[in-house]
Design a protein around this motif. Structure first.
Motif, PDB file in Angstrom:
ATOM      1  N   ALA A  23       0.835  -1.208   0.000  1.00  0.00           N
ATOM      2  CA  ALA A  23       0.000   0.000   0.000  1.00  0.00           C
ATOM      3  C   ALA A  23       0.869   1.257   0.000  1.00  0.00           C
ATOM      4  O   ALA A  23       0.523   2.255  -0.653  1.00  0.00           O
ATOM      5  CB  ALA A  23      -0.939  -0.007   1.206  1.00  0.00           C
ATOM      6  N   ALA A  24       1.990   1.222   0.696  1.00  0.00           N
ATOM      7  CA  ALA A  24       2.895   2.375   0.723  1.00  0.00           C
ATOM      8  C   ALA A  24       3.646   2.527  -0.604  1.00  0.00           C
ATOM      9  O   ALA A  24       3.977   3.649  -1.010  1.00  0.00           O
ATOM     10  CB  ALA A  24       3.883   2.238   1.876  1.00  0.00           C
ATOM     11  N   GLU A  25       3.902   1.415  -1.282  1.00  0.00           N
ATOM     12  CA  GLU A  25       4.623   1.468  -2.561  1.00  0.00           C
ATOM     13  C   GLU A  25       3.764   1.973  -3.714  1.00  0.00           C
ATOM     14  O   GLU A  25       4.282   2.626  -4.625  1.00  0.00           O
ATOM     15  CB  GLU A  25       5.161   0.079  -2.935  1.00  0.00           C
ATOM     16  CG  GLU A  25       6.355  -0.348  -2.132  1.00  0.00           C
ATOM     17  CD  GLU A  25       6.916  -1.695  -2.575  1.00  0.00           C
ATOM     18  OE1 GLU A  25       6.572  -2.180  -3.682  1.00  0.00           O
ATOM     19  OE2 GLU A  25       7.708  -2.266  -1.806  1.00  0.00           O
ATOM     20  N   LEU A  26       2.484   1.680  -3.702  1.00  0.00           N
ATOM     21  CA  LEU A  26       1.632   2.031  -4.850  1.00  0.00           C
ATOM     22  C   LEU A  26       1.678   3.514  -5.205  1.00  0.00           C
ATOM     23  O   LEU A  26       1.873   3.856  -6.379  1.00  0.00           O
ATOM     24  CB  LEU A  26       0.201   1.541  -4.615  1.00  0.00           C
ATOM     25  CG  LEU A  26       0.032   0.015  -4.656  1.00  0.00           C
ATOM     26  CD1 LEU A  26      -1.389  -0.383  -4.272  1.00  0.00           C
ATOM     27  CD2 LEU A  26       0.413  -0.542  -6.019  1.00  0.00           C
ATOM     28  N   PRO A  27       1.516   4.444  -4.240  1.00  0.00           N
ATOM     29  CA  PRO A  27       1.593   5.853  -4.628  1.00  0.00           C
ATOM     30  C   PRO A  27       2.996   6.274  -5.074  1.00  0.00           C
ATOM     31  O   PRO A  27       3.142   7.147  -5.938  1.00  0.00           O
ATOM     32  CB  PRO A  27       1.149   6.621  -3.376  1.00  0.00           C
ATOM     33  CG  PRO A  27       1.146   5.655  -2.261  1.00  0.00           C
ATOM     34  CD  PRO A  27       1.112   4.277  -2.849  1.00  0.00           C
ATOM     35  N   VAL A  28       4.021   5.644  -4.521  1.00  0.00           N
ATOM     36  CA  VAL A  28       5.392   5.941  -4.948  1.00  0.00           C
ATOM     37  C   VAL A  28       5.562   5.539  -6.412  1.00  0.00           C
ATOM     38  O   VAL A  28       6.064   6.317  -7.228  1.00  0.00           O
ATOM     39  CB  VAL A  28       6.426   5.201  -4.066  1.00  0.00           C
ATOM     40  CG1 VAL A  28       7.829   5.285  -4.656  1.00  0.00           C
ATOM     41  CG2 VAL A  28       6.398   5.746  -2.643  1.00  0.00           C
ATOM     42  N   LEU A  29       5.118   4.342  -6.737  1.00  0.00           N
ATOM     43  CA  LEU A  29       5.236   3.866  -8.115  1.00  0.00           C
ATOM     44  C   LEU A  29       4.408   4.727  -9.056  1.00  0.00           C
ATOM     45  O   LEU A  29       4.866   5.084 -10.145  1.00  0.00           O
ATOM     46  CB  LEU A  29       4.831   2.395  -8.201  1.00  0.00           C
ATOM     47  CG  LEU A  29       5.735   1.435  -7.416  1.00  0.00           C
ATOM     48  CD1 LEU A  29       5.160   0.028  -7.434  1.00  0.00           C
ATOM     49  CD2 LEU A  29       7.160   1.460  -7.939  1.00  0.00           C
ATOM     50  N   ALA A  30       3.202   5.096  -8.633  1.00  0.00           N
ATOM     51  CA  ALA A  30       2.349   5.962  -9.461  1.00  0.00           C
ATOM     52  C   ALA A  30       3.036   7.302  -9.715  1.00  0.00           C
ATOM     53  O   ALA A  30       2.957   7.847 -10.823  1.00  0.00           O
ATOM     54  CB  ALA A  30       0.992   6.160  -8.794  1.00  0.00           C
ATOM     55  N   SER A  31       3.726   7.825  -8.712  1.00  0.00           N
ATOM     56  CA  SER A  31       4.415   9.113  -8.890  1.00  0.00           C
ATOM     57  C   SER A  31       5.560   9.003  -9.896  1.00  0.00           C
ATOM     58  O   SER A  31       5.981  10.002 -10.469  1.00  0.00           O
ATOM     59  CB  SER A  31       4.930   9.653  -7.550  1.00  0.00           C
ATOM     60  OG  SER A  31       6.072   8.942  -7.108  1.00  0.00           O
ATOM     61  N   ALA A 109      14.706   3.911  -4.725  1.00  0.00           N
ATOM     62  CA  ALA A 109      15.266   4.779  -3.678  1.00  0.00           C
ATOM     63  C   ALA A 109      14.151   5.322  -2.787  1.00  0.00           C
ATOM     64  O   ALA A 109      14.298   5.364  -1.555  1.00  0.00           O
ATOM     65  CB  ALA A 109      16.063   5.920  -4.307  1.00  0.00           C
ATOM     66  N   ASP A 110      13.027   5.719  -3.392  1.00  0.00           N
ATOM     67  CA  ASP A 110      11.893   6.221  -2.606  1.00  0.00           C
ATOM     68  C   ASP A 110      11.285   5.114  -1.745  1.00  0.00           C
ATOM     69  O   ASP A 110      10.921   5.340  -0.587  1.00  0.00           O
ATOM     70  CB  ASP A 110      10.831   6.827  -3.520  1.00  0.00           C
ATOM     71  CG  ASP A 110      11.285   8.130  -4.160  1.00  0.00           C
ATOM     72  OD1 ASP A 110      12.302   8.707  -3.726  1.00  0.00           O
ATOM     73  OD2 ASP A 110      10.601   8.576  -5.116  1.00  0.00           O
ATOM     74  N   ILE A 111      11.188   3.915  -2.307  1.00  0.00           N
ATOM     75  CA  ILE A 111      10.659   2.776  -1.548  1.00  0.00           C
ATOM     76  C   ILE A 111      11.590   2.458  -0.382  1.00  0.00           C
ATOM     77  O   ILE A 111      11.148   2.250   0.747  1.00  0.00           O
ATOM     78  CB  ILE A 111      10.468   1.552  -2.470  1.00  0.00           C
ATOM     79  CG1 ILE A 111       9.288   1.794  -3.424  1.00  0.00           C
ATOM     80  CG2 ILE A 111      10.255   0.269  -1.658  1.00  0.00           C
ATOM     81  CD1 ILE A 111       9.202   0.804  -4.572  1.00  0.00           C
ATOM     82  N   HIS A 112      12.884   2.436  -0.648  1.00  0.00           N
ATOM     83  CA  HIS A 112      13.844   2.134   0.412  1.00  0.00           C
ATOM     84  C   HIS A 112      13.813   3.207   1.505  1.00  0.00           C
ATOM     85  O   HIS A 112      13.995   2.879   2.689  1.00  0.00           O
ATOM     86  CB  HIS A 112      15.245   1.989  -0.160  1.00  0.00           C
ATOM     87  CG  HIS A 112      15.476   0.681  -0.843  1.00  0.00           C
ATOM     88  ND1 HIS A 112      16.694   0.308  -1.343  1.00  0.00           N
ATOM     89  CD2 HIS A 112      14.636  -0.346  -1.118  1.00  0.00           C
ATOM     90  CE1 HIS A 112      16.604  -0.888  -1.890  1.00  0.00           C
ATOM     91  NE2 HIS A 112      15.355  -1.300  -1.775  1.00  0.00           N
ATOM     92  N   ALA A 113      13.580   4.466   1.133  1.00  0.00           N
ATOM     93  CA  ALA A 113      13.494   5.530   2.142  1.00  0.00           C
ATOM     94  C   ALA A 113      12.333   5.245   3.100  1.00  0.00           C
ATOM     95  O   ALA A 113      12.474   5.388   4.326  1.00  0.00           O
ATOM     96  CB  ALA A 113      13.330   6.888   1.469  1.00  0.00           C
TER      97      ALA A 113
END
Length: 147
Positions: A23-31, A109-113
């Motif tokens: 759930a946290a990754e989905l908006p990161v990937l969309a961005s 990188a955003d996911i790892h952060a």
């Protein structure tokens, strides 16, 4: 703790964590303009070109007919290329482009952060032990671990 006094099944314990991570990754990937499957494909191709769509599907655990639209989208976005195999024109060689590599690495990188903020709740030794344990228990874990 399970009602019978023992521990819960691993899947039952890990599923809420995995669900929240996704759930946290989905908006990161969309961005970054990619889907979860797009990210999985880019990650697989970042390790090296793949000779066929069927080989890619097997490598990522997807049905080969299901990833066609993902591959089309990634190609239209300039993130992958599908070129005819000079030895067999019926076969398409799949590879990540420089833009695809940049997008995948930026998303990672955003996911790892986010993961690092979550893992910071653990003492450093526990964090290393957790990451080592997950790596050890992951089937076919052949990528270097991050701690």
């Amino acid at each position: 703790m399970a009602k019978n006094g023992g521990r819960r099944d691993l899947a039952a314990m890990l599923q809420p964590l995995v669900r929240s991570l996704i759930a946290a990754e989905l908006p990161v990937l969309a961005s970054h303009g990619i889907s979860m499957w797009g990210y999985v494909v880019l990650s697989a191709l970042d390790d090296g070109p793949v000779r066929t769509q069927a080989a890619l599907a097997t490598a990522i655990g997807a049905d080969k007919t299901r990833i066609i639209s993902t591959l089309d989208t990634l190609q239209e976005s300039g993130l992958i290329s599908r070129t005819p195999d000079p030895d067999d024109r019926r076969v398409r060689l799949l590879s990540i482009t420089d833009d695809g590599r940049r997008v995948r690495r930026s998303a990672q990188a955003d996911i790892h952060a986010h993961e690092d903020r979550l893992l910071a709740r653990l003492p450093a030794a526990d964090r290393r032990a957790f990451l080592d344990s997950v790596h050890t228990l992951t089937p076919d874990a052949d990528t270097p671990q991050r701690s």
